[in-house]
Design an enzyme around this catalytic site. Structure first.
Site, PDB file in Angstrom:
ATOM      1  N   LYS A 276       0.761  -1.108  -0.063  1.00  0.00           N
ATOM      2  CA  LYS A 276       0.077  -0.151  -0.127  1.00  0.00           C
ATOM      3  C   LYS A 276       0.826   1.176   0.039  1.00  0.00           C
ATOM      4  O   LYS A 276       1.870   1.366   0.187  1.00  0.00           O
ATOM      5  CB  LYS A 276      -1.088   0.031   1.268  1.00  0.00           C
ATOM      6  CG  LYS A 276      -1.994  -0.977   0.719  1.00  0.00           C
ATOM      7  CD  LYS A 276      -3.372  -0.960   1.861  1.00  0.00           C
ATOM      8  CE  LYS A 276      -4.293  -1.871   1.084  1.00  0.00           C
ATOM      9  NZ  LYS A 276      -5.332  -2.250   2.489  1.00  0.00           N
ATOM     10  N   ARG A 311      -2.935 -10.443   4.702  1.00  0.00           N
ATOM     11  CA  ARG A 311      -3.283 -10.466   3.514  1.00  0.00           C
ATOM     12  C   ARG A 311      -2.186  -9.909   2.709  1.00  0.00           C
ATOM     13  O   ARG A 311      -1.745  -8.908   2.709  1.00  0.00           O
ATOM     14  CB  ARG A 311      -4.602  -9.657   3.029  1.00  0.00           C
ATOM     15  CG  ARG A 311      -5.425  -9.653   1.740  1.00  0.00           C
ATOM     16  CD  ARG A 311      -6.475  -8.819   2.084  1.00  0.00           C
ATOM     17  NE  ARG A 311      -7.204  -8.557   0.657  1.00  0.00           N
ATOM     18  CZ  ARG A 311      -6.812  -8.016  -0.324  1.00  0.00           C
ATOM     19  NH1 ARG A 311      -5.781  -7.037  -0.238  1.00  0.00           N
ATOM     20  NH2 ARG A 311      -7.179  -7.837  -1.485  1.00  0.00           N
TER      21      ARG A 311
HETATM   22  N1  HH2 Z   1      -7.449  -4.171   0.958  1.00  0.00           N
HETATM   23  C1  HH2 Z   1      -7.514  -4.160  -0.338  1.00  0.00           C
HETATM   24  C2  HH2 Z   1      -8.712  -5.095  -0.792  1.00  0.00           C
HETATM   25  N2  HH2 Z   1      -9.399  -5.944  -0.048  1.00  0.00           N
HETATM   26  N3  HH2 Z   1      -9.817  -6.402   2.325  1.00  0.00           N
HETATM   27  C3  HH2 Z   1      -9.438  -6.549   3.563  1.00  0.00           C
HETATM   28  N4  HH2 Z   1     -10.249  -7.193   4.334  1.00  0.00           N
HETATM   29  N5  HH2 Z   1      -8.264  -5.820   4.046  1.00  0.00           N
HETATM   30  C4  HH2 Z   1      -7.870  -4.852   3.206  1.00  0.00           C
HETATM   31  O1  HH2 Z   1      -6.792  -4.250   3.516  1.00  0.00           O
HETATM   32  C5  HH2 Z   1      -7.979  -4.845   1.799  1.00  0.00           C
HETATM   33  C6  HH2 Z   1      -9.076  -5.721   1.315  1.00  0.00           C
HETATM   34  C7  HH2 Z   1      -7.008  -3.322  -1.558  1.00  0.00           C
HETATM   35  O2  HH2 Z   1      -5.693  -4.064  -1.734  1.00  0.00           O
HETATM   36  P1  HH2 Z   1      -5.701  -4.795  -3.503  1.00  0.00           P
HETATM   37  O3  HH2 Z   1      -6.898  -5.731  -3.357  1.00  0.00           O
HETATM   38  O4  HH2 Z   1      -4.386  -5.427  -3.644  1.00  0.00           O
HETATM   39  O5  HH2 Z   1      -6.084  -3.549  -4.330  1.00  0.00           O
HETATM   40  P2  HH2 Z   1      -7.287  -3.091  -5.385  1.00  0.00           P
HETATM   41  O6  HH2 Z   1      -8.381  -2.777  -4.339  1.00  0.00           O
HETATM   42  O7  HH2 Z   1      -6.930  -1.972  -6.180  1.00  0.00           O
HETATM   43  O8  HH2 Z   1      -7.795  -4.432  -5.963  1.00  0.00           O
END
Ligand code: HH2
Length: 332
Positions: A276, A311
């Site tokens: 992030k 995660r």
């Molecule tokens: N962060 C993201 C998405 N889902 N779910 C939980 N429980 N906690 C988190 O911190 C979280 C999440 C965002 O990250 P990412 O999936 O890598 O990116 P994007 O939202 O751009 O798909």
């Protein structure tokens, strides 16, 4: 005035004190936090017994995974625009190959998402999100690890569960689509309730809190109560402070520092900090792919604070880091 209790934790095998959540960390002290008051270290016997019970009780397994040791959740975004892996796994075959690789590298569970929730992201219609995620879940459900569906929408969660997913990860904590709670209750699957301030489209504009840690704590407590009222068993609820979701860099750092306070809610804690922005800001890494070392540092900090589910994008690196930490702590 409400008091909140943050356990101070040790992985040292020689440490004495009750086990945190039946896992490998010991509670060696407790800090009391109150709004508008200086923080104070208190004795363990000053902690109210209901909070102590929540801090120490062994958590129920989540999607078949015991919660007595830290688990890795591998991220698979089937989206064109996710901030880190957007566009790489839109093709179901590429998604399946990557899923298998993450499992071989040590992921305990996979989190599949079809809608980016990065700051500024636009809403994806449910049909589109289902078309992205359900075929991939069906293709990898047979591959022996549990699958979580990262969605805010009941229709998407329902299609994912039908395709073989075993858990719902809702970054809106059931506030986006009220139909998600009865679905999860009916299907008796675990749900992760994450804190976010505002919507992805606007959440980073000007996030504000009275006391970020306690505001997030109170929010999660209220969402847990809402979930339980909807018929979701408390033992199936996972909580997440939502790093980067309507938070400044300082908010993120404060939440990470105070992370262990959330064990007082009595649910497994999930932490998603991988790659992030704040890691890039502090670590001087503009490209998300250059944020792996910082991501591992934050993950290990989380594990030292008792996080049960980390995660991560980089499963191989995360598994290696975790193995070393557990081996040195003699918990290998
Ligand atoms: N962060 C993201 C998405 N889902 N779910 C939980 N429980 N906690 C988190 O911190 C979280 C999440 C965002 O990250 P990412 O999936 O890598 O990116 P994007 O939202 O751009 O798909």
């Amino acid at each position: 005035m409400s008091s909140y209790f943050r356990p101070l934790l040790s992985l040292d095998a020689a440490a004495s004190g009750p086990k945190l959540a039946g896992g490998c960390l010991r509670i060696v002290g407790v800090e009391r936090i109150e709004r508008g008051q200086p923080r104070r270290l208190v004795r363990l016997d000053e902690v109210p017994s209901d909070i102590m019970q929540r801090l120490t009780a062994l958590r129920a397994p989540v999607a078949g995974l015991s919660m007595d040791r830290p688990r890795l959740m591998g991220i698979l975004n089937v989206t064109p625009d996710s901030f880190s892996d957007g566009g790489k796994f839109l093709d179901p075959e590429a998604a399946r190959t990557h899923a298998r690789r993450m499992v071989a590298e040590g992921a305990d569970i996979l989190d599949i998402g079809g809608e980016s929730t990065r700051p500024g992201a636009a809403l994806v219609p449910a049909e589109e999100e289902i078309a992205r995620t359900a075929p991939v879940i069906a293709a990898i459900a047979a591959d022996a690890v549990p699958i979580s569906i990262d969605t805010r929408k009941a229709a998407v969660a329902s299609a994912a569960l039908a395709a073989g997913a075993a858990m719902v990860n809702d970054v809106s904590a059931m506030s986006f689509d009220a139909a998600i709670a009865p679905l999860v209750a009916r299907k008796a699957v675990p749900i992760c309730l994450m804190h976010a301030q505002g919507d992805p489209a606007t959440m980073q504009d000007a996030p504000r809190y009275d006391h970020v840690t306690l505001d997030v704590y109170d929010y999660l407590e209220a969402r847990i109560a809402e979930a339980v009222a909807a018929g979701i068993d408390r033992s199936r609820i996972v909580i997440d402070p939502g790093i980067g979701f309507g938070k400044t860099l300082e908010h993120n750092l404060t939440l990470l520092r105070d992370l262990a306070v959330f064990h007082g809610l009595g649910c497994p804690v999930l932490l998603g900090a991988s790659r992030k922005r704040f890691i890039g800001t502090i670590g001087g890494a503009e490209a998300a792919s250059d944020r792996v070392p910082g991501s591992l540092a934050v993950m290990l900090h989380g594990v030292a604070q008792g996080v049960q589910l980390s995660r991560v994008h980089d499963t191989k690196e995360a598994r290696q880091a975790l193995s070393l930490m557990m081996a040195i702590g003699d918990h290998g």
